[in-house]
Scaffold this motif. Structure first.
Motif, PDB file in Angstrom:
ATOM      1  N   ARG A 225      -2.997 -11.512   2.002  1.00 42.38           N
ATOM      2  CA  ARG A 225      -4.283 -12.026   1.546  1.00 42.38           C
ATOM      3  C   ARG A 225      -4.208 -13.539   1.403  1.00 42.38           C
ATOM      4  NH1 ARG A 225      -8.072  -9.909  -3.505  1.00 42.38           N
ATOM      5  NH2 ARG A 225      -9.500 -11.694  -3.515  1.00 42.38           N
TER       6      ARG A 225
ATOM      7  N   ASP B   1       0.809  -1.217   0.000  1.00 37.49           N
ATOM      8  CA  ASP B   1       0.000   0.000   0.000  1.00 37.49           C
ATOM      9  C   ASP B   1       0.846   1.273   0.000  1.00 37.49           C
ATOM     10  OD1 ASP B   1      -2.355  -1.500   0.050  1.00 37.49           O
ATOM     11  OD2 ASP B   1      -2.339  -1.609   2.236  1.00 37.49           O
TER      12      ASP B   1
ATOM     13  N   ARG C 123       3.912  -0.289   4.386  1.00 40.62           N
ATOM     14  CA  ARG C 123       2.556  -0.582   4.854  1.00 40.62           C
ATOM     15  C   ARG C 123       2.006  -1.647   3.917  1.00 40.62           C
ATOM     16  NH1 ARG C 123      -0.370   5.191   6.480  1.00 40.62           N
ATOM     17  NH2 ARG C 123       1.168   5.821   8.067  1.00 40.62           N
TER      18      ARG C 123
ATOM     19  N   ARG D  58      -0.372  -5.540   3.458  1.00 41.12           N
ATOM     20  CA  ARG D  58      -1.402  -6.459   3.924  1.00 41.12           C
ATOM     21  C   ARG D  58      -1.198  -7.805   3.242  1.00 41.12           C
ATOM     22  NH1 ARG D  58      -6.536  -3.714   1.908  1.00 41.12           N
ATOM     23  NH2 ARG D  58      -5.029  -2.939   0.392  1.00 41.12           N
TER      24      ARG D  58
ATOM     25  N   LYS E 185      -8.401 -10.683   3.791  1.00 39.08           N
ATOM     26  CA  LYS E 185      -7.266  -9.777   3.892  1.00 39.08           C
ATOM     27  C   LYS E 185      -6.977  -9.494   5.367  1.00 39.08           C
ATOM     28  CE  LYS E 185      -8.453  -7.378  -0.416  1.00 39.08           C
ATOM     29  NZ  LYS E 185      -8.804  -6.065  -1.020  1.00 39.08           N
ATOM     30  N   THR E 186      -5.698  -9.446   5.693  1.00 40.64           N
ATOM     31  CA  THR E 186      -5.299  -9.171   7.064  1.00 40.64           C
ATOM     32  C   THR E 186      -5.310  -7.667   7.332  1.00 40.64           C
ATOM     33  OG1 THR E 186      -2.935  -8.990   6.566  1.00 40.64           O
ATOM     34  CG2 THR E 186      -3.811 -11.187   6.988  1.00 40.64           C
ATOM     35  N   ARG E 187      -5.069  -7.336   8.572  1.00 41.35           N
ATOM     36  CA  ARG E 187      -4.868  -5.932   8.921  1.00 41.35           C
ATOM     37  C   ARG E 187      -3.559  -5.448   8.316  1.00 41.35           C
ATOM     38  NH1 ARG E 187      -1.069  -5.164  12.882  1.00 41.35           N
ATOM     39  NH2 ARG E 187      -0.387  -7.035  14.022  1.00 41.35           N
ATOM     40  N   ARG E 188      -3.319  -4.144   8.380  1.00 41.91           N
ATOM     41  CA  ARG E 188      -2.118  -3.570   7.784  1.00 41.91           C
ATOM     42  C   ARG E 188      -0.923  -3.734   8.727  1.00 41.91           C
ATOM     43  NH1 ARG E 188      -4.141   0.934   6.255  1.00 41.91           N
ATOM     44  NH2 ARG E 188      -4.304   0.444   4.032  1.00 41.91           N
ATOM     45  N   PHE E 189       0.175  -4.246   8.180  1.00 47.97           N
ATOM     46  CA  PHE E 189       1.430  -4.373   8.911  1.00 47.97           C
ATOM     47  C   PHE E 189       2.384  -3.259   8.479  1.00 47.97           C
ATOM     48  CE2 PHE E 189      -0.393  -8.600   9.000  1.00 47.97           C
ATOM     49  CZ  PHE E 189      -0.142  -9.031  10.293  1.00 47.97           C
ATOM     50  N   LYS E 190       3.345  -2.938   9.373  1.00 48.44           N
ATOM     51  CA  LYS E 190       4.285  -1.850   9.094  1.00 48.44           C
ATOM     52  C   LYS E 190       5.728  -2.318   9.305  1.00 48.44           C
ATOM     53  CE  LYS E 190       0.985   1.742  10.455  1.00 48.44           C
ATOM     54  NZ  LYS E 190       0.734   2.913  11.351  1.00 48.44           N
TER      55      LYS E 190
END
Length: 227
Positions: free
Chosen positions: A188, A111, A184, A186, A193-198
């Motif tokens: 799938r 993203d 950022r 995610r 879809k998962t939450r957003r990772f950083k």
């Protein structure tokens, strides 16, 4: 002679009085019900924790999620000049990256990716590698290419030691530059879809300076990925 006291037998006092019984306290039915309810809730909680743990373990064993692999494959540095009269660094550098998704069942959504360039822990440039305009989905077992362009000038208050280090790199023709990338992403799995990772990626690279007519050889560098 003293008067004799009359003899008194047991019949005079009446029957013996037994000692009073101590009261016995019995737990109320309310307390017993509360203890039973607490025990049931505790068993349910333990069962839920065990079930969640088993579900996570089964998911990991089936999916086997793995982090993406990141490399700097090319680096082209044509200017890296520091002017002490105004403490300004003039730079021009292009970096090419590869991101590898090693997962067999997970795809990755990129993203946003922001790249920052540092020299001796002093940041001198940043570049938006991925934005909402060019975000994309990376399918399983594939490799994607990215690039960053650092070009411009930046005021850097370097002390004498850093200036001396910079001059040594200039005479050697190779600069040690750190690049940090902030992601950022995610994952799938199927339609989920998962939450957003950083995650953060750090690349320690040695970049040769390319002058007119010269050919530079940059060695592909593996970067560290940290969640």
């Amino acid at each position: 002679m003293a008067d004799k006291q009359p003899h008194l037998n047991g019949a005079y006092y009446g029957p013996a009085i037994p000692p009073a019984e101590q009261p016995h306290y019995r737990p109320s039915r309310e307390r017993s019900c509360c203890c039973c309810l607490f025990g049931i809730l505790w068993k349910i909680l333990v069962a839920l924790i065990v079930l969640v743990g088993l579900a996570v373990l089964i998911f990991w064993l089936v999916v086997q999620p793995r982090s993406f692999k990141f490399h700097v494959t090319e680096a082209d540095l044509t200017q890296f000049d520091y002017y002490t009269n105004n403490n300004t660094l003039h730079y021009n550098m292009v970096l090419n990256f590869t991101a590898r998704n090693p997962n067999k069942k997970l795809s990755i959504y990129y993203d946003k990716v922001e790249a920052l360039a540092f020299y001796e822990d002093v940041r001198f440039a940043n570049y938006s590698v991925i934005t909402h305009m060019n975000s994309f989905r990376q399918y399983k077992k594939t490799t994607s290419h990215m690039s960053a362009v650092f070009s411009g000038q930046q005021v850097l208050p370097l002390d004498n030691d850093l200036v001396s280090e910079l001059n040594q790199d200039k005479s050697g023709g190779v600069y040690e530059i750190d690049v940090k990338l902030y992601f950022r992403i995610r994952f799938r799995l199927g339609d989920v879809k998962t939450r957003r990772f950083k995650p953060e990626v750090k690349c320690d690279i040695r970049v040769p300076l390319r002058t007119n007519g010269s050919v530079t050889l940059f060695q592909t560098t593996k970067c560290d990925v940290d969640y």
